[in-house]
Design a protein around this motif. Sequence first.
Motif, short mmCIF file in Angstrom:
data_model
loop_
_atom_site.label_atom_id
_atom_site.label_comp_id
_atom_site.label_asym_id
_atom_site.label_seq_id
_atom_site.Cartn_x
_atom_site.Cartn_y
_atom_site.Cartn_z
N VAL A 89 -106.74 5.19 63.60
CA VAL A 89 -105.81 5.68 64.69
C VAL A 89 -104.52 5.85 64.06
CG1 VAL A 89 -105.06 5.73 67.15
CG2 VAL A 89 -107.21 4.73 66.35
N ASP A 90 -104.18 7.05 63.86
CA ASP A 90 -102.63 7.61 63.48
C ASP A 90 -102.13 8.13 64.81
OD1 ASP A 90 -103.01 6.78 60.97
OD2 ASP A 90 -103.67 8.79 60.31
N THR A 91 -100.91 7.55 65.34
CA THR A 91 -100.17 8.10 66.36
C THR A 91 -98.74 8.15 66.26
OG1 THR A 91 -99.85 7.78 68.96
CG2 THR A 91 -100.24 5.80 67.50
N ASN A 92 -97.84 9.12 66.71
CA ASN A 92 -96.53 8.92 66.85
C ASN A 92 -95.94 8.23 67.87
OD1 ASN A 92 -97.01 10.73 68.72
ND2 ASN A 92 -95.68 12.45 67.84
N LEU A 93 -96.62 7.65 68.77
CA LEU A 93 -96.40 6.81 69.98
C LEU A 93 -95.91 5.49 69.26
CD1 LEU A 93 -99.53 6.62 72.14
CD2 LEU A 93 -97.21 7.76 72.54
N PRO A 94 -94.64 4.81 69.74
CA PRO A 94 -93.99 3.66 69.18
C PRO A 94 -94.98 2.53 69.15
CG PRO A 94 -93.03 4.39 71.20
CD PRO A 94 -93.93 5.52 70.80
N ALA A 95 -94.73 1.50 68.49
CA ALA A 95 -95.72 0.50 68.50
C ALA A 95 -95.59 -0.31 70.23
CB ALA A 95 -95.35 -0.70 67.66
N SER A 96 -94.55 -0.18 70.81
CA SER A 96 -94.36 -0.67 72.18
C SER A 96 -95.21 0.11 73.05
CB SER A 96 -92.88 -0.48 72.45
OG SER A 96 -92.33 0.83 72.45
N PRO B 87 -95.95 13.44 72.10
CA PRO B 87 -96.94 12.07 71.64
C PRO B 87 -98.41 12.60 71.41
CG PRO B 87 -95.44 11.60 73.49
CD PRO B 87 -95.39 13.00 73.09
N CYS B 88 -98.89 12.14 70.46
CA CYS B 88 -100.49 12.59 69.86
C CYS B 88 -101.01 11.63 69.13
CB CYS B 88 -100.04 13.68 69.19
SG CYS B 88 -99.04 13.57 67.84
N ALA B 89 -102.06 11.56 69.00
CA ALA B 89 -102.98 10.84 68.04
C ALA B 89 -104.02 11.52 67.25
CB ALA B 89 -103.55 9.66 68.86
N GLN B 90 -104.36 10.96 66.17
CA GLN B 90 -105.61 11.57 65.58
C GLN B 90 -106.34 10.36 64.90
OE1 GLN B 90 -105.42 14.56 61.81
NE2 GLN B 90 -104.64 12.53 60.95
N LEU B 91 -107.66 10.65 65.46
CA LEU B 91 -108.69 9.55 65.02
C LEU B 91 -109.66 10.20 64.02
CD1 LEU B 91 -109.97 7.03 65.93
CD2 LEU B 91 -111.43 8.39 67.47
N LEU B 92 -109.58 9.27 62.82
CA LEU B 92 -110.69 9.42 61.84
C LEU B 92 -111.67 8.57 61.72
CD1 LEU B 92 -107.40 10.08 60.94
CD2 LEU B 92 -108.48 10.44 58.67
N ILE B 93 -113.14 8.95 61.83
CA ILE B 93 -113.97 8.25 61.87
C ILE B 93 -115.10 8.58 60.67
CG2 ILE B 93 -116.14 7.47 63.19
CD1 ILE B 93 -114.63 8.81 65.57
N SER B 94 -115.23 7.65 59.81
CA SER B 94 -116.06 7.47 58.63
C SER B 94 -117.21 6.80 58.78
CB SER B 94 -115.28 7.36 57.51
OG SER B 94 -114.16 8.08 57.55
N SER B 95 -118.36 7.08 58.65
CA SER B 95 -119.60 6.29 58.66
C SER B 95 -120.84 6.74 58.06
CB SER B 95 -119.82 6.00 60.24
OG SER B 95 -120.89 5.02 60.43
N ILE B 96 -121.72 5.71 57.75
CA ILE B 96 -122.85 6.09 57.23
C ILE B 96 -124.00 6.55 58.19
CG2 ILE B 96 -124.92 5.13 55.67
CD1 ILE B 96 -122.59 3.39 54.45
N ALA B 97 -124.58 7.73 58.02
CA ALA B 97 -125.70 7.82 58.76
C ALA B 97 -125.57 8.29 60.06
CB ALA B 97 -126.89 6.72 58.62
N GLY C 149 -95.98 4.83 65.35
CA GLY C 149 -95.05 5.19 65.04
C GLY C 149 -94.81 6.42 63.75
N LEU C 150 -95.85 7.12 63.55
CA LEU C 150 -95.87 8.03 62.36
C LEU C 150 -95.12 9.24 62.77
CD1 LEU C 150 -99.52 7.58 61.18
CD2 LEU C 150 -97.37 6.60 60.14
N ALA C 151 -94.54 9.83 61.82
CA ALA C 151 -94.06 11.49 62.02
C ALA C 151 -95.29 12.43 62.15
CB ALA C 151 -93.19 11.84 61.01
#
Length: 118
Positions: A6-13, A56-66, A45-47
């Motif tokens: 999960v990458d997000t520009n939301l602050p950790a708080s 405010p936004c987020a990106q979810l990366l899901i890598s998996s087998i099968a 806290g990412l740009a």
Amino acid sequence: MPLVEVDTNLPASRVPAGLEKRLCAATAAILGKPEDRVNVTVRPGLAMAVNGSPEPCAQLLISSIAVVGTAEENRAHSARFFEFLTKELDLGQDRIIIRFFPLEPWQIGKNGTVMTFL
């Protein structure tokens, strides 16, 4: 062995405490994998910009087998991950992007070998 980021520009708080553990459980349920094989990383806290906007936004990366290799599978997974993330991060669906990466067993190393041989 799902790898979830999960990458997000939301602050950790603004990222709920324990999100990584709840996302492990949710991923196991959604993908039908044992929870002890799920790996989660949360990076706040990412740009970032989604749809051209740094709101405010987020990106979810899901890598998996099968389990993330077809449009039909990912459509069902996507609905459930969006439900989880919109509640957990208090973001609208238009502020979240999900990327699915199918993996082959030889592409993941573990215990000094690759998953093909485990």
